[in-house]
Motif scaffolding. Structure first.
Motif, short mmCIF file in Angstrom:
data_model
loop_
_atom_site.label_atom_id
_atom_site.label_comp_id
_atom_site.label_asym_id
_atom_site.label_seq_id
_atom_site.Cartn_x
_atom_site.Cartn_y
_atom_site.Cartn_z
N UNK A 38 0.82 -1.21 0.00
CA UNK A 38 0.00 0.00 0.00
C UNK A 38 0.86 1.26 0.00
N UNK A 39 2.02 1.22 0.64
CA UNK A 39 2.92 2.37 0.61
C UNK A 39 3.37 2.67 -0.82
N UNK A 40 3.71 1.62 -1.56
CA UNK A 40 4.11 1.80 -2.95
C UNK A 40 2.95 2.31 -3.79
N UNK A 41 1.77 1.73 -3.59
CA UNK A 41 0.58 2.17 -4.32
C UNK A 41 0.33 3.65 -4.05
N UNK A 42 0.37 4.05 -2.80
CA UNK A 42 0.12 5.45 -2.44
C UNK A 42 1.16 6.37 -3.06
N UNK A 43 2.41 5.99 -2.97
CA UNK A 43 3.49 6.79 -3.55
C UNK A 43 3.31 6.97 -5.06
N UNK A 44 3.04 5.88 -5.75
CA UNK A 44 2.90 5.93 -7.21
C UNK A 44 1.64 6.69 -7.61
N UNK A 45 0.56 6.50 -6.87
CA UNK A 45 -0.68 7.22 -7.18
C UNK A 45 -0.51 8.72 -6.96
N UNK A 46 0.16 9.10 -5.88
CA UNK A 46 0.44 10.52 -5.65
C UNK A 46 1.30 11.07 -6.78
N UNK A 47 2.34 10.34 -7.15
CA UNK A 47 3.23 10.77 -8.23
C UNK A 47 2.47 10.92 -9.55
N UNK A 82 -15.67 -0.82 13.80
CA UNK A 82 -14.32 -1.23 13.38
C UNK A 82 -14.37 -2.33 12.34
N UNK A 83 -15.19 -3.34 12.60
CA UNK A 83 -15.30 -4.45 11.65
C UNK A 83 -15.95 -4.00 10.36
N UNK A 84 -17.00 -3.15 10.47
CA UNK A 84 -17.67 -2.65 9.27
C UNK A 84 -16.70 -1.89 8.37
N UNK A 85 -15.84 -1.09 8.99
CA UNK A 85 -14.88 -0.31 8.19
C UNK A 85 -13.94 -1.25 7.44
N UNK A 86 -13.42 -2.27 8.12
CA UNK A 86 -12.48 -3.18 7.49
C UNK A 86 -13.14 -4.17 6.52
N UNK A 137 -13.00 -2.07 1.65
CA UNK A 137 -12.95 -2.77 0.35
C UNK A 137 -13.79 -2.10 -0.73
N UNK A 138 -14.99 -1.67 -0.38
CA UNK A 138 -15.84 -1.08 -1.42
C UNK A 138 -15.31 0.27 -1.90
N UNK A 139 -14.79 1.09 -1.00
CA UNK A 139 -14.22 2.37 -1.40
C UNK A 139 -12.96 2.18 -2.24
N UNK A 140 -12.13 1.24 -1.85
CA UNK A 140 -10.91 0.99 -2.62
C UNK A 140 -11.24 0.39 -4.00
N UNK A 168 -8.70 6.98 -1.69
CA UNK A 168 -7.67 6.14 -1.05
C UNK A 168 -7.20 6.78 0.25
N UNK A 169 -6.90 8.07 0.22
CA UNK A 169 -6.44 8.75 1.43
C UNK A 169 -7.51 8.75 2.52
N UNK A 170 -8.75 8.88 2.11
CA UNK A 170 -9.84 8.87 3.09
C UNK A 170 -10.01 7.51 3.74
#
Length: 141
Positions: A12-21, A81-85, A90-93, A131-133
């Protein structure tokens, strides 16, 4: 399953970095009236690829977690907590991945640079905001 969770979390760190870039590249070049070149194509493609790999890992992880094995849908939805995970993340992503995919596909049909960067800017920015949200920041740090 812990290994899969580890991979999903650190990829996810790589995904975030590349998406920001990719998003910043599209925005700066759109507003700067720059020409679309092979480097821009590769950056946007790499964002697409990394997000799809993350999606596949996430789908496998979602099915192996078994959120709905021991809990009913009602119980999952009542637990924040469980609903978010299990549902919201998953649906937002999935929506974010769809936006990147649509933006990438639509930009390829444009023949000149400005509309290419406009499409990428719009779709990648919305995807990045989602993604950030929805990143579970409390689990990241």
């Amino acid at each position: 399953m812990e290994t899969l969770q580890f991979i999903h979390s650190y990829w996810a760190y790589l995904v975030l970095l590349v998406l920001v870039l990719a998003t910043l590249n599209a925005l700066f070049k759109f507003f700067g009236d720059k020409e679309f070149d092979a480097k821009d194509f590769r950056i946007s493609l790499f964002a697409l690829i990394t997000m799809h790999i993350q999606l596949l890992i996430g789908i496998i992880l979602w099915f192996t977690k078994g959120y709905f094995d021991e809990l009913s849908v009602g119980e999952v939805m009542k637990n924040d907590a469980i609903r978010k995970l299990a549902v919201e993340h998953p649906s937002t992503m999935l929506i974010a991945v769809a936006l990147v995919t649509i933006g990438y596909s639509k930009h390829k049909k444009k023949l000149v640079s400005k509309p290419k960067f406009k499409i990428l800017s719009i779709f990648y920015t919305i995807a990045l905001a989602l993604v950030l949200y929805m990143i579970p920041w409390n689990l990241w740090f």
